[in-house]
Design a protein around this motif. Structure first.
Motif, PDB file in Angstrom:
ATOM      1  N   ALA A 170     -10.603  -0.830   2.468  1.00 20.76           N
ATOM      2  CA  ALA A 170     -10.915  -2.069   1.689  1.00 20.76           C
ATOM      3  C   ALA A 170     -10.566  -3.251   2.525  1.00 20.76           C
ATOM      4  O   ALA A 170     -11.344  -4.132   2.242  1.00 20.76           O
ATOM      5  CB  ALA A 170      -9.978  -2.046   0.562  1.00 20.76           C
ATOM      6  N   SER A 171      -9.939  -3.045   3.589  1.00 18.77           N
ATOM      7  CA  SER A 171      -9.908  -4.340   4.460  1.00 18.77           C
ATOM      8  C   SER A 171     -10.719  -4.280   5.523  1.00 18.77           C
ATOM      9  O   SER A 171     -10.511  -4.759   6.421  1.00 18.77           O
ATOM     10  CB  SER A 171      -8.323  -4.626   4.873  1.00 18.77           C
ATOM     11  OG  SER A 171      -7.554  -3.337   5.342  1.00 18.77           O
ATOM     12  N   GLN A 172     -11.605  -3.433   5.518  1.00 16.19           N
ATOM     13  CA  GLN A 172     -12.712  -3.205   6.390  1.00 16.19           C
ATOM     14  C   GLN A 172     -12.000  -2.651   7.959  1.00 16.19           C
ATOM     15  O   GLN A 172     -12.741  -2.846   8.977  1.00 16.19           O
ATOM     16  CB  GLN A 172     -13.331  -4.489   6.712  1.00 16.19           C
ATOM     17  CG  GLN A 172     -14.095  -5.078   5.498  1.00 16.19           C
ATOM     18  CD  GLN A 172     -15.094  -4.091   4.945  1.00 16.19           C
ATOM     19  OE1 GLN A 172     -16.135  -3.918   5.432  1.00 16.19           O
ATOM     20  NE2 GLN A 172     -14.864  -3.556   3.786  1.00 16.19           N
ATOM     21  N   ALA A 183      -9.679  -7.983  -3.627  1.00  6.41           N
ATOM     22  CA  ALA A 183     -10.868  -8.040  -4.368  1.00  6.41           C
ATOM     23  C   ALA A 183     -11.810  -7.044  -4.303  1.00  6.41           C
ATOM     24  O   ALA A 183     -13.059  -6.887  -5.115  1.00  6.41           O
ATOM     25  CB  ALA A 183     -11.551  -9.423  -4.554  1.00  6.41           C
ATOM     26  N   GLU A 184     -12.334  -6.405  -3.060  1.00 10.11           N
ATOM     27  CA  GLU A 184     -12.821  -5.313  -2.704  1.00 10.11           C
ATOM     28  C   GLU A 184     -12.600  -4.010  -3.380  1.00 10.11           C
ATOM     29  O   GLU A 184     -13.411  -3.003  -3.182  1.00 10.11           O
ATOM     30  CB  GLU A 184     -13.283  -5.270  -1.143  1.00 10.11           C
ATOM     31  CG  GLU A 184     -13.671  -6.332  -0.502  1.00 10.11           C
ATOM     32  CD  GLU A 184     -14.924  -6.862  -1.025  1.00 10.11           C
ATOM     33  OE1 GLU A 184     -15.750  -6.004  -1.063  1.00 10.11           O
ATOM     34  OE2 GLU A 184     -15.165  -8.119  -1.073  1.00 10.11           O
ATOM     35  N   MET A 185     -11.329  -3.948  -3.828  1.00 10.67           N
ATOM     36  CA  MET A 185     -10.858  -2.414  -4.418  1.00 10.67           C
ATOM     37  C   MET A 185     -11.592  -2.229  -5.536  1.00 10.67           C
ATOM     38  O   MET A 185     -12.188  -2.901  -6.319  1.00 10.67           O
ATOM     39  CB  MET A 185      -9.278  -2.765  -4.645  1.00 10.67           C
ATOM     40  CG  MET A 185      -8.366  -2.528  -3.539  1.00 10.67           C
ATOM     41  SD  MET A 185      -6.863  -2.433  -4.064  1.00 10.67           S
ATOM     42  CE  MET A 185      -5.929  -2.060  -2.301  1.00 10.67           C
ATOM     43  N   ARG A 186     -11.741  -1.026  -5.677  1.00 10.19           N
ATOM     44  CA  ARG A 186     -12.495  -0.241  -6.675  1.00 10.19           C
ATOM     45  C   ARG A 186     -11.577   0.736  -7.382  1.00 10.19           C
ATOM     46  O   ARG A 186     -10.607   0.955  -7.174  1.00 10.19           O
ATOM     47  CB  ARG A 186     -13.765   0.439  -6.166  1.00 10.19           C
ATOM     48  CG  ARG A 186     -14.971  -0.621  -5.622  1.00 10.19           C
ATOM     49  CD  ARG A 186     -15.403  -1.752  -6.711  1.00 10.19           C
ATOM     50  NE  ARG A 186     -16.204  -2.621  -6.216  1.00 10.19           N
ATOM     51  CZ  ARG A 186     -15.938  -3.829  -6.175  1.00 10.19           C
ATOM     52  NH1 ARG A 186     -14.529  -4.445  -6.362  1.00 10.19           N
ATOM     53  NH2 ARG A 186     -16.906  -4.620  -5.640  1.00 10.19           N
ATOM     54  N   SER A 187     -12.279   1.561  -8.415  1.00 10.53           N
ATOM     55  CA  SER A 187     -11.619   2.177  -9.457  1.00 10.53           C
ATOM     56  C   SER A 187     -10.313   3.092  -9.018  1.00 10.53           C
ATOM     57  O   SER A 187      -9.086   2.792  -9.218  1.00 10.53           O
ATOM     58  CB  SER A 187     -12.540   3.257 -10.361  1.00 10.53           C
ATOM     59  OG  SER A 187     -11.727   3.989 -11.149  1.00 10.53           O
ATOM     60  N   ALA A 188     -10.666   4.007  -7.923  1.00 11.45           N
ATOM     61  CA  ALA A 188      -9.595   5.068  -7.511  1.00 11.45           C
ATOM     62  C   ALA A 188      -8.403   4.196  -6.961  1.00 11.45           C
ATOM     63  O   ALA A 188      -7.317   4.390  -7.178  1.00 11.45           O
ATOM     64  CB  ALA A 188     -10.023   6.004  -6.727  1.00 11.45           C
ATOM     65  N   GLU A 189      -8.811   3.027  -6.038  1.00  9.79           N
ATOM     66  CA  GLU A 189      -7.809   2.318  -5.401  1.00  9.79           C
ATOM     67  C   GLU A 189      -6.831   1.487  -6.314  1.00  9.79           C
ATOM     68  O   GLU A 189      -5.574   1.327  -6.303  1.00  9.79           O
ATOM     69  CB  GLU A 189      -8.502   1.296  -4.441  1.00  9.79           C
ATOM     70  CG  GLU A 189      -9.164   1.971  -3.357  1.00  9.79           C
ATOM     71  CD  GLU A 189     -10.164   1.433  -2.564  1.00  9.79           C
ATOM     72  OE1 GLU A 189     -10.263   1.120  -1.295  1.00  9.79           O
ATOM     73  OE2 GLU A 189     -10.953   0.444  -3.374  1.00  9.79           O
ATOM     74  N   LEU A 231      -9.560  -3.900 -14.012  1.00  3.65           N
ATOM     75  CA  LEU A 231      -8.085  -3.616 -14.008  1.00  3.65           C
ATOM     76  C   LEU A 231      -7.310  -3.255 -15.141  1.00  3.65           C
ATOM     77  O   LEU A 231      -6.512  -2.251 -15.053  1.00  3.65           O
ATOM     78  CB  LEU A 231      -7.345  -5.197 -13.508  1.00  3.65           C
ATOM     79  CG  LEU A 231      -7.622  -6.149 -12.302  1.00  3.65           C
ATOM     80  CD1 LEU A 231      -7.246  -7.182 -12.236  1.00  3.65           C
ATOM     81  CD2 LEU A 231      -7.019  -5.046 -11.113  1.00  3.65           C
ATOM     82  N   ARG A 232      -7.963  -3.440 -16.282  1.00  3.99           N
ATOM     83  CA  ARG A 232      -7.285  -3.003 -17.507  1.00  3.99           C
ATOM     84  C   ARG A 232      -7.730  -1.546 -17.545  1.00  3.99           C
ATOM     85  O   ARG A 232      -6.860  -0.718 -18.002  1.00  3.99           O
ATOM     86  CB  ARG A 232      -7.843  -3.776 -18.733  1.00  3.99           C
ATOM     87  CG  ARG A 232      -7.224  -5.243 -18.999  1.00  3.99           C
ATOM     88  CD  ARG A 232      -7.522  -5.720 -20.030  1.00  3.99           C
ATOM     89  NE  ARG A 232      -8.853  -6.058 -20.358  1.00  3.99           N
ATOM     90  CZ  ARG A 232      -9.635  -7.068 -20.145  1.00  3.99           C
ATOM     91  NH1 ARG A 232      -8.659  -8.218 -19.789  1.00  3.99           N
ATOM     92  NH2 ARG A 232     -10.769  -7.452 -20.365  1.00  3.99           N
ATOM     93  N   THR A 233      -8.982  -1.249 -17.227  1.00  6.55           N
ATOM     94  CA  THR A 233      -9.295   0.388 -17.257  1.00  6.55           C
ATOM     95  C   THR A 233      -8.531   1.014 -16.138  1.00  6.55           C
ATOM     96  O   THR A 233      -8.056   2.204 -16.773  1.00  6.55           O
ATOM     97  CB  THR A 233     -10.815   0.525 -16.839  1.00  6.55           C
ATOM     98  OG1 THR A 233     -11.578  -0.306 -17.906  1.00  6.55           O
ATOM     99  CG2 THR A 233     -11.111   1.944 -16.831  1.00  6.55           C
ATOM    100  N   ALA A 234      -8.110   0.574 -15.111  1.00  6.03           N
ATOM    101  CA  ALA A 234      -7.616   1.091 -13.888  1.00  6.03           C
ATOM    102  C   ALA A 234      -6.011   1.335 -14.481  1.00  6.03           C
ATOM    103  O   ALA A 234      -5.453   2.523 -14.538  1.00  6.03           O
ATOM    104  CB  ALA A 234      -7.258   0.281 -12.822  1.00  6.03           C
ATOM    105  N   ALA A 235      -5.442   0.355 -15.187  1.00  9.97           N
ATOM    106  CA  ALA A 235      -4.101   0.325 -15.731  1.00  9.97           C
ATOM    107  C   ALA A 235      -4.018   1.551 -16.876  1.00  9.97           C
ATOM    108  O   ALA A 235      -2.824   2.347 -16.838  1.00  9.97           O
ATOM    109  CB  ALA A 235      -3.693  -0.920 -16.223  1.00  9.97           C
ATOM    110  N   ALA A 236      -4.992   1.685 -17.674  1.00 14.56           N
ATOM    111  CA  ALA A 236      -5.047   2.735 -18.725  1.00 14.56           C
ATOM    112  C   ALA A 236      -4.975   3.993 -18.057  1.00 14.56           C
ATOM    113  O   ALA A 236      -4.312   4.954 -18.653  1.00 14.56           O
ATOM    114  CB  ALA A 236      -6.239   2.332 -19.548  1.00 14.56           C
ATOM    115  N   GLN A 237      -5.766   4.337 -17.052  1.00 12.24           N
ATOM    116  CA  GLN A 237      -5.786   5.585 -16.449  1.00 12.24           C
ATOM    117  C   GLN A 237      -4.525   5.765 -15.744  1.00 12.24           C
ATOM    118  O   GLN A 237      -4.052   6.772 -15.586  1.00 12.24           O
ATOM    119  CB  GLN A 237      -7.028   5.585 -15.199  1.00 12.24           C
ATOM    120  CG  GLN A 237      -8.300   5.412 -15.909  1.00 12.24           C
ATOM    121  CD  GLN A 237      -9.419   5.583 -14.823  1.00 12.24           C
ATOM    122  OE1 GLN A 237      -9.385   6.348 -13.881  1.00 12.24           O
ATOM    123  NE2 GLN A 237     -10.438   4.908 -15.159  1.00 12.24           N
TER     124      GLN A 237
END
Length: 540
Positions: free
Chosen positions: A507-509, A95-101, A124-130
């Motif tokens: 992302a996993s610290q 859940a900590e992942m952001r756009s590029a990840e 998630l939908r935006t990332a999938a579109a990219q």
């Protein structure tokens, strides 16, 4: 013998339908806005069957992959088991992942659906579109949308070799790799754990396993969850580790076994001692990486053993080594002795066996005819990396380990974290462990920086507990190095101390070692990086 995780779950649920399967204690319930208390095996089985039917009707089947961004909620387990019944592999999403990840993960795994917390659906939908992926999202309680494509393996039987999960490594040195994990991998993990003896004997249908570790990692998915499926009992899955309330959660849930990572004992020891420290039912802890100086003090104060183990996402339980039999050699980074199910070698950079107790890279494989039995099935879309990892028929772990004359194994460091200064190998983890005990240091990360004379020099990035003026840097840096010199060989002490606002983390610290090495190249000469090389002198 069960063929799938779902088969095992339904068999145990049928055997103990009225027993408690999941327990959500108060802190996690508040964090997630869900009900506290127990979910019984029979109730869980009914929910899994409801979801299985819904997914089947929506066209999901063998060979599909579905993402789960559900944190550590009970819904994660219900959707996983339901999808597993149909031969669908789950891809846990941190859940900590952001756009590029997210763009990388969705594109690489080609998931067509993610079950997600509603507030992350748009991301998630935006990332999938990219990523150019046809994609749907649903909440954990929503109607299942139709599958985007037909099941790739619809005509094939679902079995132990079917992919159960796709777990991504942390990517501390590069792009995360997708580890394909079969039903056999998960089933073996539960069976291995349930069969432990010595300090870690399991009682059928009686244990309550508490873990704060994330369900997007193999420890929580393959060990704590699977042992409950094999041995019965109850899983206490926390939202995360809360040092101030962890003992309260353990008491409330009646936990008997606790999972930990190295930082947790240190945080619990930092609190003032209390009579309540011993007020729990925990029999033992399963984990790795406890600081050597904290190991014995923790066991004395909290009255349960921290049993160190070694494993990786790629190995699962196939090559797990654990110090579950005495002598455990508390406070030495010992993680046990070789068992019959695994073969082990320690080799130098040329691939030759090391001699004596010299550290070498840990190579492992399953004993018997199939060296890859119960290991990961390979890295998704990266056959070259899979071949490289299995060079010479052994899995190359990248961990440096030493073995004493009686066969005990001791963790040294990740091979890539080792700094080579004037011919001496220096473990970054060992130095960090000492630096983190300095009163001014909140956290530290150590890497090599080039030195014209010595090859490498030790550079420490320091995040301080309280803000400093630039005028204080040299004084605090000297104090940190003096602290290190008092506990380590002189050559291991930092030659540079850089004060930074934050460390590069995954992302996993975990420390992002690749970024850290790049940072260490550029820091010397900058104002916030203090040159302390003159303090490093060989002792008379």
């Amino acid at each position: 013998m069960h063929a799938t995780v779902h088969d095992l779950f339904t068999a145990t649920a049928a055997r103990t339908p009225a027993a408690e399967f999941l327990f959500t204690e108060s802190v996690t319930a508040r964090a997630y806005g869900i009900a506290a208390g127990a979910i019984r095996w029979g109730e869980a089985a009914a929910e899994v069957e409801r979801l299985r039917t819904a997914y089947a009707q929506a066209g999901y089947g063998h060979g599909h992959r579905v993402g789960l961004l559900l944190e550590n909620r009970p819904a994660f387990l219900f959707h996983w088991f339901a999808l597993n019944a149909l031969g669908v592999s789950v891809v846990p999403i941190n859940a900590e992942m952001r756009s590029a990840e997210l763009v990388y993960l969705i594109g690489h795994s080609e998931i067509g659906l993610a079950v997600t917390l509603p507030e992350r659906a748009a991301d998630l939908r935006t990332a999938a579109a990219q990523a150019g992926i046809a994609f749907s999202t649903m909440g954990p309680d929503d109607e299942v949308p139709p599958a985007q494509v037909a099941a790739p393996r619809a005509g094939e039987a679902i079995g132990t070799g079917t992919e159960c999960g796709l777990l991504y490594t942390s990517g501390t040195t590069g792009r995360p790799k997708g580890c394909m994990l079969s039903n056999a991998y998960f089933l073996r993990a539960g069976e291995w754990y349930a069969a432990l003896d010595g300090v870690c004997s399991m009682r059928c249908d009686a244990e309550r396993v508490i873990t704060p570790l994330p369900l997007n990692h193999m420890n929580a998915m393959a060990f704590s969850t699977m042992v409950v499926l094999v041995a019965g009992g109850c899983l206490v899955q926390l939202d995360r580790f809360h040092p101030k309330t962890w003992l309260q959660s353990a008491r409330e849930s009646g936990a008997t076994i606790a999972h930990y990572l190295g930082v947790m004992p240190a945080m619990l020891l930092a609190a003032a001692p209390s009579a309540a420290d011993k007020d729990h039912a925990i029999r033992w802890g399963f984990g790795a990486g406890v600081d050597r100086k904290n190991h014995a003090p923790f066991e004395a104060r909290f009255c349960f053993p921290l049993v160190e183990a070694w494993a990786m996402t790629e190995t699962g339980a196939a090559a797990c080594v654990m110090a579950n039999r005495e002598p455990r050699l508390v406070g030495t980074s010992c993680f046990g002795r070789q068992q019959d199910h695994v073969e082990i070698r320690l080799v130098d950079d040329e691939g030759q066996e090391v001699t004596g107790d010299a550290p070498g890279e840990l190579l492992v494989r399953s004993a018997g005819d199939d060296p890859r039995r119960y290991f990961f099935s390979g890295y998704l879309k990266d056959e070259e990396a899979t071949r490289e990892a299995w060079a010479g028929g052994w899995f190359h772990t990248g961990d440096l380990v030493r073995r004493d004359a009686t066969g005990n194994f001791f963790f040294v460091d990740r091979k890539k974290n080792v700094i080579r200064r004037s011919g001496e190998n220096i473990s970054a983890v060992e130095v960090e462990s000492v630096l983190n005990q300095h009163p001014a240091v909140k956290t530290s990360a150590v890497a090599a920086t080039p030195d014209a004379v010595r090859g490498d020099e030790v550079l420490a990035c320091i995040v301080v507990r309280e803000a400093l003026d630039a005028s204080q840097h040299a004084q605090i840096a000297a104090s940190i190095v003096e602290h290190a010199l008092a506990q380590l060989a002189y050559y291991k002490a930092p030659g540079y101390v850089a004060f930074v606002d934050a460390l590069p983390l995954t992302a996993s610290q975990k420390i992002q070692r690749g970024q850290l090495r790049e940072l260490a190249q550029a820091l010397p000469g900058q104002g916030h990086c203090i040159d302390t090389r003159a303090m490093k002198k060989r002792q008379a």
